[in-house]
Design a protein around this motif. Sequence first.
Motif, PDB file in Angstrom:
ATOM      1  N   ALA A 199       0.838  -1.211   0.000  1.00 65.34           N
ATOM      2  CA  ALA A 199       0.000   0.000   0.000  1.00 65.34           C
ATOM      3  C   ALA A 199       0.866   1.251   0.000  1.00 65.34           C
ATOM      4  CB  ALA A 199      -0.936  -0.010   1.206  1.00 65.34           C
ATOM      5  N   ILE A 200       1.938   1.219   0.783  1.00 67.02           N
ATOM      6  CA  ILE A 200       2.848   2.366   0.812  1.00 67.02           C
ATOM      7  C   ILE A 200       3.487   2.568  -0.564  1.00 67.02           C
ATOM      8  CG2 ILE A 200       5.048   3.184   1.765  1.00 67.02           C
ATOM      9  CD1 ILE A 200       4.173   1.836   4.424  1.00 67.02           C
ATOM     10  N   ALA A 201       3.908   1.478  -1.190  1.00 65.42           N
ATOM     11  CA  ALA A 201       4.514   1.568  -2.526  1.00 65.42           C
ATOM     12  C   ALA A 201       3.502   2.088  -3.544  1.00 65.42           C
ATOM     13  CB  ALA A 201       5.052   0.211  -2.948  1.00 65.42           C
ATOM     14  N   ALA A 202       2.269   1.630  -3.451  1.00 64.01           N
ATOM     15  CA  ALA A 202       1.232   2.099  -4.377  1.00 64.01           C
ATOM     16  C   ALA A 202       0.967   3.590  -4.196  1.00 64.01           C
ATOM     17  CB  ALA A 202      -0.057   1.299  -4.175  1.00 64.01           C
ATOM     18  N   ASP A 203       0.931   4.039  -2.930  1.00 68.17           N
ATOM     19  CA  ASP A 203       0.746   5.473  -2.664  1.00 68.17           C
ATOM     20  C   ASP A 203       1.897   6.287  -3.231  1.00 68.17           C
ATOM     21  OD1 ASP A 203      -1.641   5.008  -1.390  1.00 68.17           O
ATOM     22  OD2 ASP A 203      -0.840   5.232   0.653  1.00 68.17           O
ATOM     23  N   ALA A 204       3.115   5.784  -3.059  1.00 63.16           N
ATOM     24  CA  ALA A 204       4.288   6.487  -3.593  1.00 63.16           C
ATOM     25  C   ALA A 204       4.215   6.565  -5.115  1.00 63.16           C
ATOM     26  CB  ALA A 204       5.570   5.794  -3.148  1.00 63.16           C
ATOM     27  N   ASN A 205       3.812   5.474  -5.755  1.00 63.55           N
ATOM     28  CA  ASN A 205       3.685   5.470  -7.221  1.00 63.55           C
ATOM     29  C   ASN A 205       2.609   6.437  -7.688  1.00 63.55           C
ATOM     30  OD1 ASN A 205       5.723   3.617  -7.661  1.00 63.55           O
ATOM     31  ND2 ASN A 205       4.351   1.860  -7.579  1.00 63.55           N
ATOM     32  N   ALA A 206       1.489   6.457  -6.985  1.00 63.09           N
ATOM     33  CA  ALA A 206       0.403   7.378  -7.356  1.00 63.09           C
ATOM     34  C   ALA A 206       0.857   8.829  -7.198  1.00 63.09           C
ATOM     35  CB  ALA A 206      -0.835   7.101  -6.502  1.00 63.09           C
ATOM     36  N   THR A 207       1.591   9.093  -6.131  1.00 66.86           N
ATOM     37  CA  THR A 207       2.107  10.451  -5.901  1.00 66.86           C
ATOM     38  C   THR A 207       3.056  10.852  -7.024  1.00 66.86           C
ATOM     39  OG1 THR A 207       1.892  10.184  -3.517  1.00 66.86           O
ATOM     40  CG2 THR A 207       3.376  11.901  -4.285  1.00 66.86           C
ATOM     41  N   MET A 208       3.917   9.945  -7.433  1.00 65.98           N
ATOM     42  CA  MET A 208       4.862  10.247  -8.518  1.00 65.98           C
ATOM     43  C   MET A 208       4.131  10.468  -9.840  1.00 65.98           C
ATOM     44  SD  MET A 208       7.778  10.573  -7.247  1.00 65.98           S
ATOM     45  CE  MET A 208       8.755  10.638  -8.722  1.00 65.98           C
ATOM     46  N   ARG A 209       3.109   9.659 -10.122  1.00 65.81           N
ATOM     47  CA  ARG A 209       2.328   9.854 -11.352  1.00 65.81           C
ATOM     48  C   ARG A 209       1.656  11.216 -11.343  1.00 65.81           C
ATOM     49  NH1 ARG A 209       1.156   4.405 -10.652  1.00 65.81           N
ATOM     50  NH2 ARG A 209      -0.791   4.886  -9.588  1.00 65.81           N
ATOM     51  N   GLU A 210       1.112  11.601 -10.200  1.00 70.17           N
ATOM     52  CA  GLU A 210       0.460  12.911 -10.078  1.00 70.17           C
ATOM     53  C   GLU A 210       1.473  14.033 -10.261  1.00 70.17           C
ATOM     54  OE1 GLU A 210      -2.513  15.643  -9.757  1.00 70.17           O
ATOM     55  OE2 GLU A 210      -2.770  13.469  -9.886  1.00 70.17           O
ATOM     56  N   ALA A 211       2.657  13.862  -9.697  1.00 67.04           N
ATOM     57  CA  ALA A 211       3.700  14.879  -9.849  1.00 67.04           C
ATOM     58  C   ALA A 211       4.102  15.024 -11.314  1.00 67.04           C
ATOM     59  CB  ALA A 211       4.916  14.523  -8.998  1.00 67.04           C
ATOM     60  N   VAL A 212       4.257  13.906 -12.010  1.00 70.31           N
ATOM     61  CA  VAL A 212       4.610  13.950 -13.435  1.00 70.31           C
ATOM     62  C   VAL A 212       3.500  14.634 -14.227  1.00 70.31           C
ATOM     63  CG1 VAL A 212       4.958  12.506 -15.489  1.00 70.31           C
ATOM     64  CG2 VAL A 212       6.166  11.977 -13.374  1.00 70.31           C
ATOM     65  N   SER A 213       2.275  14.326 -13.903  1.00 67.79           N
ATOM     66  CA  SER A 213       1.137  14.951 -14.579  1.00 67.79           C
ATOM     67  C   SER A 213       1.123  16.453 -14.343  1.00 67.79           C
ATOM     68  CB  SER A 213      -0.164  14.320 -14.082  1.00 67.79           C
ATOM     69  OG  SER A 213      -1.273  14.956 -14.663  1.00 67.79           O
ATOM     70  N   ASP A 214       1.375  16.873 -13.105  1.00 70.48           N
ATOM     71  CA  ASP A 214       1.417  18.302 -12.780  1.00 70.48           C
ATOM     72  C   ASP A 214       2.543  19.009 -13.526  1.00 70.48           C
ATOM     73  OD1 ASP A 214      -0.725  17.910 -11.091  1.00 70.48           O
ATOM     74  OD2 ASP A 214       0.451  18.001  -9.240  1.00 70.48           O
ATOM     75  N   ILE A 215       3.698  18.363 -13.606  1.00 70.58           N
ATOM     76  CA  ILE A 215       4.839  18.954 -14.314  1.00 70.58           C
ATOM     77  C   ILE A 215       4.529  19.057 -15.804  1.00 70.58           C
ATOM     78  CG2 ILE A 215       7.232  18.530 -15.025  1.00 70.58           C
ATOM     79  CD1 ILE A 215       7.653  17.411 -12.160  1.00 70.58           C
ATOM     80  N   ASP A 216       3.913  18.034 -16.368  1.00 74.93           N
ATOM     81  CA  ASP A 216       3.536  18.084 -17.789  1.00 74.93           C
ATOM     82  C   ASP A 216       2.563  19.225 -18.056  1.00 74.93           C
ATOM     83  OD1 ASP A 216       5.143  15.947 -18.426  1.00 74.93           O
ATOM     84  OD2 ASP A 216       3.516  14.473 -18.448  1.00 74.93           O
ATOM     85  N   ALA A 217       1.583  19.387 -17.184  1.00 71.52           N
ATOM     86  CA  ALA A 217       0.598  20.465 -17.358  1.00 71.52           C
ATOM     87  C   ALA A 217       1.268  21.835 -17.252  1.00 71.52           C
ATOM     88  CB  ALA A 217      -0.518  20.335 -16.320  1.00 71.52           C
ATOM     89  N   ALA A 218       2.168  21.985 -16.293  1.00 74.43           N
ATOM     90  CA  ALA A 218       2.870  23.266 -16.128  1.00 74.43           C
ATOM     91  C   ALA A 218       3.758  23.548 -17.336  1.00 74.43           C
ATOM     92  CB  ALA A 218       3.698  23.252 -14.844  1.00 74.43           C
ATOM     93  N   SER A 219       4.411  22.513 -17.849  1.00 76.43           N
ATOM     94  CA  SER A 219       5.258  22.685 -19.036  1.00 76.43           C
ATOM     95  C   SER A 219       4.420  23.095 -20.242  1.00 76.43           C
ATOM     96  CB  SER A 219       6.005  21.386 -19.353  1.00 76.43           C
ATOM     97  OG  SER A 219       6.875  21.055 -18.300  1.00 76.43           O
ATOM     98  N   ASP A 220       3.290  22.440 -20.434  1.00 78.07           N
ATOM     99  CA  ASP A 220       2.410  22.789 -21.552  1.00 78.07           C
ATOM    100  C   ASP A 220       1.947  24.234 -21.446  1.00 78.07           C
ATOM    101  OD1 ASP A 220       2.662  20.261 -22.579  1.00 78.07           O
ATOM    102  OD2 ASP A 220       0.720  19.549 -21.826  1.00 78.07           O
ATOM    103  N   LYS A 221       1.595  24.655 -20.236  1.00 73.21           N
ATOM    104  CA  LYS A 221       1.143  26.033 -20.020  1.00 73.21           C
ATOM    105  C   LYS A 221       2.269  27.027 -20.315  1.00 73.21           C
ATOM    106  CE  LYS A 221      -1.136  28.939 -16.581  1.00 73.21           C
ATOM    107  NZ  LYS A 221      -1.672  29.005 -15.221  1.00 73.21           N
ATOM    108  N   ALA A 222       3.476  26.715 -19.854  1.00 68.85           N
ATOM    109  CA  ALA A 222       4.622  27.606 -20.082  1.00 68.85           C
ATOM    110  C   ALA A 222       4.949  27.694 -21.564  1.00 68.85           C
ATOM    111  CB  ALA A 222       5.833  27.119 -19.295  1.00 68.85           C
ATOM    112  N   PHE A 223       4.958  26.550 -22.245  1.00 67.68           N
ATOM    113  CA  PHE A 223       5.262  26.560 -23.679  1.00 67.68           C
ATOM    114  C   PHE A 223       4.172  27.301 -24.455  1.00 67.68           C
ATOM    115  CE2 PHE A 223       7.940  22.626 -22.907  1.00 67.68           C
ATOM    116  CZ  PHE A 223       9.135  23.304 -23.047  1.00 67.68           C
ATOM    117  N   GLY A 224       2.926  27.152 -24.044  1.00 72.53           N
ATOM    118  CA  GLY A 224       1.828  27.874 -24.690  1.00 72.53           C
ATOM    119  C   GLY A 224       1.983  29.374 -24.526  1.00 72.53           C
ATOM    120  N   ALA A 225       2.365  29.793 -23.316  1.00 67.12           N
ATOM    121  CA  ALA A 225       2.566  31.229 -23.062  1.00 67.12           C
ATOM    122  C   ALA A 225       3.732  31.758 -23.898  1.00 67.12           C
ATOM    123  CB  ALA A 225       2.812  31.474 -21.582  1.00 67.12           C
ATOM    124  N   ALA A 226       4.796  30.994 -23.985  1.00 70.10           N
ATOM    125  CA  ALA A 226       5.952  31.411 -24.783  1.00 70.10           C
ATOM    126  C   ALA A 226       5.575  31.504 -26.265  1.00 70.10           C
ATOM    127  CB  ALA A 226       7.110  30.440 -24.595  1.00 70.10           C
TER     128      ALA A 226
END
Length: 103
Positions: A33-60
């Motif tokens: 369960a701890i490993a699954a939570d860690a994996n879910a957290t990492m997936r969410e972090a990657v998703s957040d970074i992708d969204a922020a990158s897309d927003k930054a590139f769009g603004a540029a």
Amino acid sequence: MTKRAAATAFAIASLLTACSPAARNETAEAGEAIAADANATMREAVSDIDAASDKAFGAAENAIDSVGNSIDAATAQGKAKTSEALRDAADAIEGSGERSGEK
């Protein structure tokens, strides 16, 4: 491995061997369960970074488009003013030639 880490690992291993199979299963499930939570957290972090990158590139991209449009507008305005100045100069030259020919 440090002595402290080795001692801790030995203590945990000793405790686990003394535990019942049900306790070992629960411990394993908790670890999963701890490993699954860690994996879910990492997936969410990657998703957040992708969204922020897309927003930054769009603004540029929008900023670059805006600069390009400004350059195009300034170029068109410069061409128009230059054409007008050339016409005025040609008219002035023609006018001075007509006046000198009239005398």
